[in-house]
Design an enzyme around this catalytic site. Structure first.
Site, PDB file in Angstrom:
ATOM      1  N   HIS A  18       0.864  -1.149   0.164  1.00 44.14           N
ATOM      2  CA  HIS A  18      -0.021  -0.034   0.069  1.00 44.14           C
ATOM      3  C   HIS A  18       0.959   1.128   0.077  1.00 44.14           C
ATOM      4  O   HIS A  18       0.568   2.277  -0.837  1.00 44.14           O
ATOM      5  CB  HIS A  18      -0.829  -0.046   1.201  1.00 44.14           C
ATOM      6  CG  HIS A  18      -1.916  -1.048   1.316  1.00 44.14           C
ATOM      7  ND1 HIS A  18      -1.975  -1.828   2.467  1.00 44.14           N
ATOM      8  CD2 HIS A  18      -3.024  -1.541   0.602  1.00 44.14           C
ATOM      9  CE1 HIS A  18      -2.962  -2.618   2.296  1.00 44.14           C
ATOM     10  NE2 HIS A  18      -3.860  -2.291   1.004  1.00 44.14           N
ATOM     11  N   LYS A  42     -16.226  -6.780   4.678  1.00 45.98           N
ATOM     12  CA  LYS A  42     -15.259  -7.243   5.723  1.00 45.98           C
ATOM     13  C   LYS A  42     -15.276  -6.957   7.116  1.00 45.98           C
ATOM     14  O   LYS A  42     -16.089  -5.965   7.467  1.00 45.98           O
ATOM     15  CB  LYS A  42     -13.879  -6.407   5.138  1.00 45.98           C
ATOM     16  CG  LYS A  42     -13.539  -6.775   3.819  1.00 45.98           C
ATOM     17  CD  LYS A  42     -12.305  -6.219   3.417  1.00 45.98           C
ATOM     18  CE  LYS A  42     -11.737  -6.317   2.081  1.00 45.98           C
ATOM     19  NZ  LYS A  42     -10.466  -5.783   1.639  1.00 45.98           N
ATOM     20  N   ARG A  91      -1.569  -5.913  -8.428  1.00 41.28           N
ATOM     21  CA  ARG A  91      -0.644  -6.833  -7.922  1.00 41.28           C
ATOM     22  C   ARG A  91      -0.600  -7.995  -8.882  1.00 41.28           C
ATOM     23  O   ARG A  91       0.613  -8.410  -9.322  1.00 41.28           O
ATOM     24  CB  ARG A  91      -0.974  -7.471  -6.703  1.00 41.28           C
ATOM     25  CG  ARG A  91      -1.237  -6.702  -5.332  1.00 41.28           C
ATOM     26  CD  ARG A  91      -1.555  -7.505  -4.172  1.00 41.28           C
ATOM     27  NE  ARG A  91      -2.924  -7.832  -4.652  1.00 41.28           N
ATOM     28  CZ  ARG A  91      -3.980  -8.053  -3.489  1.00 41.28           C
ATOM     29  NH1 ARG A  91      -3.276  -8.112  -2.412  1.00 41.28           N
ATOM     30  NH2 ARG A  91      -5.134  -8.278  -3.693  1.00 41.28           N
ATOM     31  N   SER A 129      -3.246  -7.678   2.842  1.00 37.45           N
ATOM     32  CA  SER A 129      -3.507  -7.201   4.212  1.00 37.45           C
ATOM     33  C   SER A 129      -4.017  -8.545   5.039  1.00 37.45           C
ATOM     34  O   SER A 129      -3.728  -9.333   5.939  1.00 37.45           O
ATOM     35  CB  SER A 129      -4.603  -6.575   4.681  1.00 37.45           C
ATOM     36  OG  SER A 129      -4.304  -5.044   4.332  1.00 37.45           O
TER      37      SER A 129
END
Length: 164
Positions: A18, A42, A91, A129
């Site tokens: 990040h 989440k 990514r 994460s």
């Protein structure tokens, strides 16, 4: 022309990946707003206040970055803040489909909002994460995954009692 962009995320917790995207964006645009969002899908480990604090401690010394808590739709938040683009990191190819869908949705909700994709540094393509949480939960070393200034707090919150 002054360009303000928003780098959104849940940042639970913020990773070096990040930070890489945010700092690279800060060299490309005049003002970067790092928006810490609530993601209803989440269940965060860290409060939104903690996540904002982690980011402020990590990138707060960069003059053109502002970190704020955000709620609601990204497209509306960007409009309210005067952001003309969203900056997102990719990514791997697997990220693209979801991010492309979100970019089109945001553009439909806010026709003035573009999305800029930055390819992740190759050293962070695996990092998320969720991986940080899993490694720390089992007592693994997350030194190369999170900023040093928040390492101990993140590790101590995530590790399972009894693991060292």
């Amino acid at each position: 022309m002054h360009k303000t962009v928003i780098c959104p995320g849940s940042f639970d917790p913020v990773t070096l990946g990040h930070i890489d995207i945010i700092t690279r964006a800060s060299r490309m645009f005049d003002e970067i707003i790092v928006g810490v969002f609530v993601n209803s899908e989440k269940h965060p480990t860290f409060t939104i206040e903690e996540r904002v604090d982690f980011l402020k401690r990590t990138v707060g010394d960069i003059p053109n970055i502002k970190v704020i808590a955000c709620d609601g739709l990204l497209a509306e938040c960007a409009r309210d803040l005067g952001a003309t683009a969203v900056v997102r990191g990719l990514r791997a190819v697997s990220d693209f489909e979801y991010e492309f869908q979100m970019a089109l949705t945001n553009r439909k909700l806010n026709p003035e909002l573009d999305t800029v994709f930055l390819a992740s540094d190759s050293s962070f393509t695996y990092l998320s994460s969720s991986i940080v949480k899993n490694v720390a939960h089992h007592g693994g070393d997350i030194t190369n995954f999170v900023p040093a200034c928040i390492h101990d707090e993140v590790f101590n919150r995530l590790k399972t009692k009894g693991n060292k």
